[in-house]
Enzyme design. Structure first.
Site, PDB file in Angstrom:
ATOM      1  N   LYS A 278     -15.692 -20.036  -7.418  1.00 58.95           N
ATOM      2  CA  LYS A 278     -16.630 -19.254  -8.199  1.00 58.95           C
ATOM      3  C   LYS A 278     -15.932 -18.121  -8.959  1.00 58.95           C
ATOM      4  O   LYS A 278     -16.517 -17.497  -9.837  1.00 58.95           O
ATOM      5  CB  LYS A 278     -17.681 -18.620  -7.271  1.00 58.95           C
TER       6      LYS A 278
ATOM      7  N   ASP B 295      -2.411 -16.396  -6.280  1.00 57.13           N
ATOM      8  CA  ASP B 295      -1.865 -15.616  -5.172  1.00 57.13           C
ATOM      9  C   ASP B 295      -0.781 -16.445  -4.464  1.00 57.13           C
ATOM     10  O   ASP B 295       0.380 -16.431  -4.882  1.00 57.13           O
ATOM     11  CB  ASP B 295      -3.017 -15.220  -4.241  1.00 57.13           C
TER      12      ASP B 295
ATOM     13  N   LYS C 222      -0.323 -12.600  -8.895  1.00 57.38           N
ATOM     14  CA  LYS C 222       0.242 -11.784  -7.801  1.00 57.38           C
ATOM     15  C   LYS C 222       1.482 -12.518  -7.266  1.00 57.38           C
ATOM     16  O   LYS C 222       1.425 -13.186  -6.227  1.00 57.38           O
ATOM     17  CB  LYS C 222      -0.828 -11.658  -6.706  1.00 57.38           C
TER      18      LYS C 222
ATOM     19  N   GLU D 194      -8.586 -19.449 -14.222  1.00 53.64           N
ATOM     20  CA  GLU D 194      -8.606 -18.855 -12.885  1.00 53.64           C
ATOM     21  C   GLU D 194      -8.710 -17.336 -12.955  1.00 53.64           C
ATOM     22  O   GLU D 194      -8.303 -16.721 -13.946  1.00 53.64           O
ATOM     23  CB  GLU D 194      -7.314 -19.213 -12.140  1.00 53.64           C
ATOM     24  N   ASP D 195      -9.209 -16.743 -11.890  1.00 48.59           N
ATOM     25  CA  ASP D 195      -9.211 -15.281 -11.798  1.00 48.59           C
ATOM     26  C   ASP D 195      -7.886 -14.754 -11.274  1.00 48.59           C
ATOM     27  O   ASP D 195      -7.387 -13.738 -11.737  1.00 48.59           O
ATOM     28  CB  ASP D 195     -10.390 -14.787 -10.938  1.00 48.59           C
TER      29      ASP D 195
ATOM     30  N   PHE E  56      -5.044  -6.310  -1.894  1.00 48.69           N
ATOM     31  CA  PHE E  56      -6.241  -7.145  -1.886  1.00 48.69           C
ATOM     32  C   PHE E  56      -7.236  -6.601  -2.897  1.00 48.69           C
ATOM     33  O   PHE E  56      -7.749  -5.498  -2.749  1.00 48.69           O
ATOM     34  CB  PHE E  56      -6.867  -7.233  -0.497  1.00 48.69           C
ATOM     35  N   VAL E  57      -7.475  -7.399  -3.946  1.00 50.16           N
ATOM     36  CA  VAL E  57      -8.323  -6.934  -5.042  1.00 50.16           C
ATOM     37  C   VAL E  57      -9.657  -7.680  -5.083  1.00 50.16           C
ATOM     38  O   VAL E  57      -9.746  -8.847  -4.687  1.00 50.16           O
ATOM     39  CB  VAL E  57      -7.607  -7.065  -6.405  1.00 50.16           C
TER      40      VAL E  57
ATOM     41  N   ARG F  58     -18.141  -9.672  -6.390  1.00 51.25           N
ATOM     42  CA  ARG F  58     -17.807 -10.454  -7.590  1.00 51.25           C
ATOM     43  C   ARG F  58     -18.425  -9.847  -8.839  1.00 51.25           C
ATOM     44  O   ARG F  58     -17.936 -10.061  -9.946  1.00 51.25           O
ATOM     45  CB  ARG F  58     -18.341 -11.894  -7.469  1.00 51.25           C
TER      46      ARG F  58
ATOM     47  N   ASP G 205     -13.872 -11.962  -4.802  1.00 58.93           N
ATOM     48  CA  ASP G 205     -14.746 -11.540  -3.706  1.00 58.93           C
ATOM     49  C   ASP G 205     -13.981 -11.136  -2.448  1.00 58.93           C
ATOM     50  O   ASP G 205     -12.837 -11.526  -2.240  1.00 58.93           O
ATOM     51  CB  ASP G 205     -15.673 -12.690  -3.309  1.00 58.93           C
TER      52      ASP G 205
HETATM   53  C1  PRP Z   1      -9.491 -17.514  -4.654  1.00 58.65           C
HETATM   54  C2  PRP Z   1      -9.188 -17.204  -6.108  1.00 58.65           C
HETATM   55  C3  PRP Z   1      -8.302 -18.346  -6.539  1.00 58.65           C
HETATM   56  C4  PRP Z   1      -7.524 -18.660  -5.280  1.00 58.65           C
HETATM   57  C5  PRP Z   1      -6.172 -18.048  -5.380  1.00 58.65           C
HETATM   58  O1  PRP Z   1     -10.528 -18.449  -4.593  1.00 58.65           O
HETATM   59  O2  PRP Z   1     -10.389 -17.199  -6.871  1.00 58.65           O
HETATM   60  O3  PRP Z   1      -9.074 -19.469  -6.884  1.00 58.65           O
HETATM   61  O4  PRP Z   1      -8.267 -18.072  -4.184  1.00 58.65           O
HETATM   62  O5  PRP Z   1      -5.499 -18.144  -4.159  1.00 58.65           O
HETATM   63  P1  PRP Z   1      -4.200 -19.014  -3.907  1.00 58.65           P
HETATM   64  O6  PRP Z   1      -3.248 -18.834  -5.057  1.00 58.65           O
HETATM   65  O7  PRP Z   1      -3.663 -18.370  -2.666  1.00 58.65           O
HETATM   66  O8  PRP Z   1      -4.617 -20.420  -3.697  1.00 58.65           O
HETATM   67  P2  PRP Z   1     -11.339 -18.765  -3.264  1.00 58.65           P
HETATM   68  O9  PRP Z   1     -10.687 -19.891  -2.544  1.00 58.65           O
HETATM   69  O10 PRP Z   1     -11.528 -17.498  -2.473  1.00 58.65           O
HETATM   70  O11 PRP Z   1     -12.728 -19.271  -3.809  1.00 58.65           O
HETATM   71  P3  PRP Z   1     -13.721 -18.443  -4.782  1.00 58.65           P
HETATM   72  O12 PRP Z   1     -13.139 -18.505  -6.161  1.00 58.65           O
HETATM   73  O13 PRP Z   1     -15.024 -19.160  -4.673  1.00 58.65           O
HETATM   74  O14 PRP Z   1     -13.775 -17.043  -4.235  1.00 58.65           O
HETATM   75 MG    MG Z   2     -12.758 -16.132  -2.701  1.00 59.77          MG
HETATM   76 MN    MN Z   3     -11.229 -19.059  -6.726  1.00 62.70          MN
END
Ligand code: PRP
Ligand code: MG
Ligand code: MN
Length: 179
Positions: free
Chosen positions: A42, A102, A130, A98-99, A151-152, A164, A158
């Protein structure tokens, strides 16, 4: 500023400037290609919405829901597809939105998967990168801002599904997730 936020990393104005800059790069790079923007739900929602306003060529929207966090503040590395694309991407230019990148687990898994479906090209645009969090090697093609290992939350990001909707990206006070 919200009471649970320690400091703002990206203000609304900075986000707007990033969307304008990357939007014009994407416009130039994808002219006449009719790319598919694949948003990863999301977290992608606010960024994809604002970025697309600055892309001045035909684009199609598509979404996938993938999750690596399963709650908490660190990625599990185990990427689950909760909702797949509803279109074929064979011979299409795909730009994943993507947001944040990480550990790199989500995007290395998803780019491999989409390439295996015979997309013409698969690139990634992320608001935040990051690099200090990387576990799997991964280099996004377009990056809004490189951030330190904190942690942002906000603007799609979220903590346990909240924050969010903040219009900026901020660092969460550790007291929020240690209590
Ligand atoms: C978060 C974020 C990226 C991903 C990055 O999503 O939005 O999609 O993790 O992390 P990584 O590089 O360590 O894989 P999340 O899985 O929390 O789902 P969300 O977007 O629904 O919050
Ligand atoms: Mg998430
Ligand atoms: Mn995500």
């Amino acid at each position: 500023m919200h009471n649970d936020i320690e400091k703002i990393l990206l203000s609304e104005q900075e986000i707007e400037a990033i969307c304008k800059k990357i939007g014009s790069q994407i416009t130039a790079d994808y002219e006449n290609k009719k790319p598919v923007l694949v948003g990863l739900l999301k977290g992608c929602i606010p960024f994809m919405s604002d970025l697309a306003k600055h892309i001045n060529t035909h684009v199609e929207f598509a979404y996938m829901s993938v999750s690596s966090y399963h709650g908490g503040i660190s990625s599990s590395g185990d990427v689950k597809i909760k909702l797949d694309l509803d279109i074929s991407i064979k011979d299409r230019d795909v730009l994943i939105v993507e947001d944040i990148v990480d550990t790199g687990s989500t995007l290395s898994t998803i780019t491999k998967m989409l390439k295996s479906r015979d997309a013409k090209s698969v690139k990634v645009v992320t608001l935040l990168d990051k690099p200090a969090g990387r576990v799997v090697e991964f280099y996004p093609d377009y990056i809004g801002k490189t951030i330190p290992k904190e942690f942002v939350v906000g603007y799609g990001l979220d903590y346990d599904e909240f924050y969010r909707n903040l219009p900026y990206v901020g660092v969460l006070k550790p007291s929020v997730y240690t209590k």
